[in-house]
Write an enzyme that holds these catalytic residues in place. Structure first.
Site, PDB file in Angstrom:
ATOM      1  N   LEU A 126       0.763  -1.138   0.060  1.00 46.80           N
ATOM      2  CA  LEU A 126      -0.005   0.266   0.122  1.00 46.80           C
ATOM      3  C   LEU A 126       0.878   1.207  -0.165  1.00 46.80           C
ATOM      4  O   LEU A 126       1.802   1.061   0.683  1.00 46.80           O
ATOM      5  CB  LEU A 126      -0.910   0.128   1.151  1.00 46.80           C
ATOM      6  CG  LEU A 126      -2.027  -1.205   1.324  1.00 46.80           C
ATOM      7  CD1 LEU A 126      -2.898  -0.763   2.475  1.00 46.80           C
ATOM      8  CD2 LEU A 126      -2.810  -1.372   0.050  1.00 46.80           C
ATOM      9  N   LYS A 127       0.489   2.106  -0.892  1.00 46.04           N
ATOM     10  CA  LYS A 127       1.105   3.417  -0.789  1.00 46.04           C
ATOM     11  C   LYS A 127       0.220   4.507   0.136  1.00 46.04           C
ATOM     12  O   LYS A 127      -0.826   4.698  -0.288  1.00 46.04           O
ATOM     13  CB  LYS A 127       1.419   4.154  -2.149  1.00 46.04           C
ATOM     14  CG  LYS A 127       2.095   5.364  -2.367  1.00 46.04           C
ATOM     15  CD  LYS A 127       2.088   6.102  -3.744  1.00 46.04           C
ATOM     16  CE  LYS A 127       3.291   7.206  -3.961  1.00 46.04           C
ATOM     17  NZ  LYS A 127       2.919   8.072  -2.650  1.00 46.04           N
ATOM     18  N   LEU A 128       1.033   4.876   1.104  1.00 48.13           N
ATOM     19  CA  LEU A 128       0.437   5.793   1.965  1.00 48.13           C
ATOM     20  C   LEU A 128       0.918   7.113   1.921  1.00 48.13           C
ATOM     21  O   LEU A 128       2.012   7.458   1.295  1.00 48.13           O
ATOM     22  CB  LEU A 128       0.629   5.085   3.734  1.00 48.13           C
ATOM     23  CG  LEU A 128       0.109   3.841   3.680  1.00 48.13           C
ATOM     24  CD1 LEU A 128       0.383   3.280   5.067  1.00 48.13           C
ATOM     25  CD2 LEU A 128      -1.283   3.747   3.389  1.00 48.13           C
ATOM     26  N   GLU A 159      -3.099   5.957  -1.576  1.00 48.65           N
ATOM     27  CA  GLU A 159      -2.661   6.603  -2.458  1.00 48.65           C
ATOM     28  C   GLU A 159      -2.713   5.809  -3.671  1.00 48.65           C
ATOM     29  O   GLU A 159      -2.976   6.035  -4.915  1.00 48.65           O
ATOM     30  CB  GLU A 159      -1.613   7.225  -2.446  1.00 48.65           C
ATOM     31  CG  GLU A 159      -1.660   8.645  -1.527  1.00 48.65           C
ATOM     32  CD  GLU A 159      -0.663   9.794  -1.772  1.00 48.65           C
ATOM     33  OE1 GLU A 159      -0.594  10.877  -2.140  1.00 48.65           O
ATOM     34  OE2 GLU A 159       0.637   8.915  -1.759  1.00 48.65           O
ATOM     35  N   GLY A 160      -2.030   4.474  -3.573  1.00 45.37           N
ATOM     36  CA  GLY A 160      -1.964   3.433  -4.585  1.00 45.37           C
ATOM     37  C   GLY A 160      -0.943   2.373  -4.151  1.00 45.37           C
ATOM     38  O   GLY A 160      -1.250   1.760  -2.879  1.00 45.37           O
TER      39      GLY A 160
END
Length: 283
Positions: free
Chosen positions: A24-26, A165-166
Site C-alpha cells: 500500500l502507498k500511504l 494513494e495507490g
C-alpha cells in the site's frame, strides 16, 4: 530508495521476472527510524532532519524497539476514519488536542541488532521485518503487502476511501540501494476519474494550453500537463461560441471564461491534487 512513477501496476513477472511485492502507498512523511538503545531514537526525514521532537508518540515507540533496529517507514496521521496528511503539518499540540492518531508504517528493515541486511533480497527482508515487529504493538506496524497482483488492486479500490494513494511495487529479489531504485521499485498512484465543469480556457482562444476546472465538490483546479494539439483544437471548437471577454489572471495569464456549461471528464491525482483532462462529456 525512491520508487519511480508508473501509470500501470506491473504484472507479477515484471520488474525483472523474479516476482513482485505489492505494498500500500500511504500519504505521509518518509522516515528512517533508528532505535538506539539508551540514546534518543532518531527519525530521519528525507532531508536528514530529526522528526523526533515533532512526533513524540512515534519517538517513544521507536525507543522501545531493540537497539540497532533500523526501519524504512512512512510516518502517517489518522483522523475521522482516513489517513490525513494535513494533520502532520500541524503542531504537536494541535494534533494532541484533536486526538489525532499517529503511526509509523514500516515497509522495509535496513538493519537488525548488529547486522546490516540491506544487501539481502527484499523477500528475505520482508520476512525479517515481520519477525522483528511480530510482538510490537501500534503505533509501529508493518505495511500491508502481497505478492498477488489481483489482491493488491482490490485493496486500492476497497481502501480508497481511507486515503490510500495507490501501490508501491518492488522486485522481490531487489537489494536496498540508497542512491536510487531504478526500475526495481516503482509507484503507482491511483487516480479518480471524475466529471468537472470547464470554467475558462487558459491562453489563446484558438489554441488554449490549459483549462480552469471546477470539480463537483467545489474545488477549482488548473489542468495539467499542457493540453495536446488535438485536445486544444477540440476544446477551442467546442467552447468557441460560449467564450466571454478575455480577462487577465495574475497567476495564469490570459483567461477566456465560458458563458455556458461545458462538462469534461478528468482524472485527479496527487497531493496537492492535479487534474488531467481526458475528454469532453457528450452530454
Amino acid at each position: 530508495m525512491r520508487p519511480a512513477a508508473v501509470r500501470a501496476v506491473p504484472p507479477a513477472d515484471g520488474l525483472g521476472g523474479a516476482g513482485v511485492q505489492y505494498e500500500l502507498k500511504l500519504d505521509g512523511f518518509r522516515c528512517v527510524a533508528f532505535a538506539r538503545g539508551d540514546r534518543p531514537p532518531y527519525l530521519q526525514s528525507r532531508s536528514g532532519r530529526d522528526l523526533s521532537g515533532e512526533f513524540p508518540p512515534i519517538a517513544a515507540a521507536v525507543a522501545r524497539l531493540p537497539e540497532g533496529l533500523v526501519l524504512d517507514a512512512e510516518l502517517v496521521a489518522w483522523r475521522a476514519g482516513r489517513f490525513a496528511f494535513e494533520e502532520l503539518l500541524r503542531t504537536r499540540q494541535a494534533r494532541a488536542a484533536d486526538d489525532t492518531a499517529l503511526g509509523l508504517i514500516a515497509f522495509d528493515v535496513l538493519a537488525l541488532p548488529g547486522r546490516d541486511v540491506r544487501r539481502l533480497p527484499l523477500a528475505d527482508r520482508r520476512r525479517l521485518l515481520l519477525a522483528a515487529l511480530a510482538d510490537v504493538p501500534p503505533p509501529v506496524q508493518a505495511v500491508l503487502a502481497t505478492t498477488d497482483r489481483a489482491e493488491a488492486l482490490a485493496w486500492t479500490e476497497q481502501l480508497a476511501g481511507t486515503g490510500v494513494e495507490g501501490l508501491v511495487c518492488k522486485a522481490a529479489g531487489s537489494a536496498y540501494r540508497p542512491r536510487g531504485a531504478g526500475q526495481v521499485w516503482v509507484k503507482y498512484r491511483r487516480s479518480d476519474t471524475v466529471d468537472a465543469t470547464v470554467r475558462a480556457l487558459v491562453g489563446a482562444a484558438a489554441r488554449p494550453r490549459a483549462l480552469v476546472l471546477e470539480l463537483d465538490d467545489g474545488r477549482v483546479l488548473l489542468s495539467t500537463p499542457r493540453l495536446t494539439a488535438v485536445q486544444s483544437r477540440q476544446l477551442a471548437e467546442a467552447a468557441g461560441e460560449f467564450l466571454g471577454p478575455a480577462v487577465r489572471d495574475p497567476e495564469h495569464g490570459s483567461l477566456r471564461p465560458l458563458t455556458a456549461v461545458l462538462r469534461a471528464e478528468v482524472t485527479v491525482t496527487g497531493r496537492p491534487p492535479a487534474a488531467t483532462f481526458v475528454r469532453l462529456r457528450g452530454d
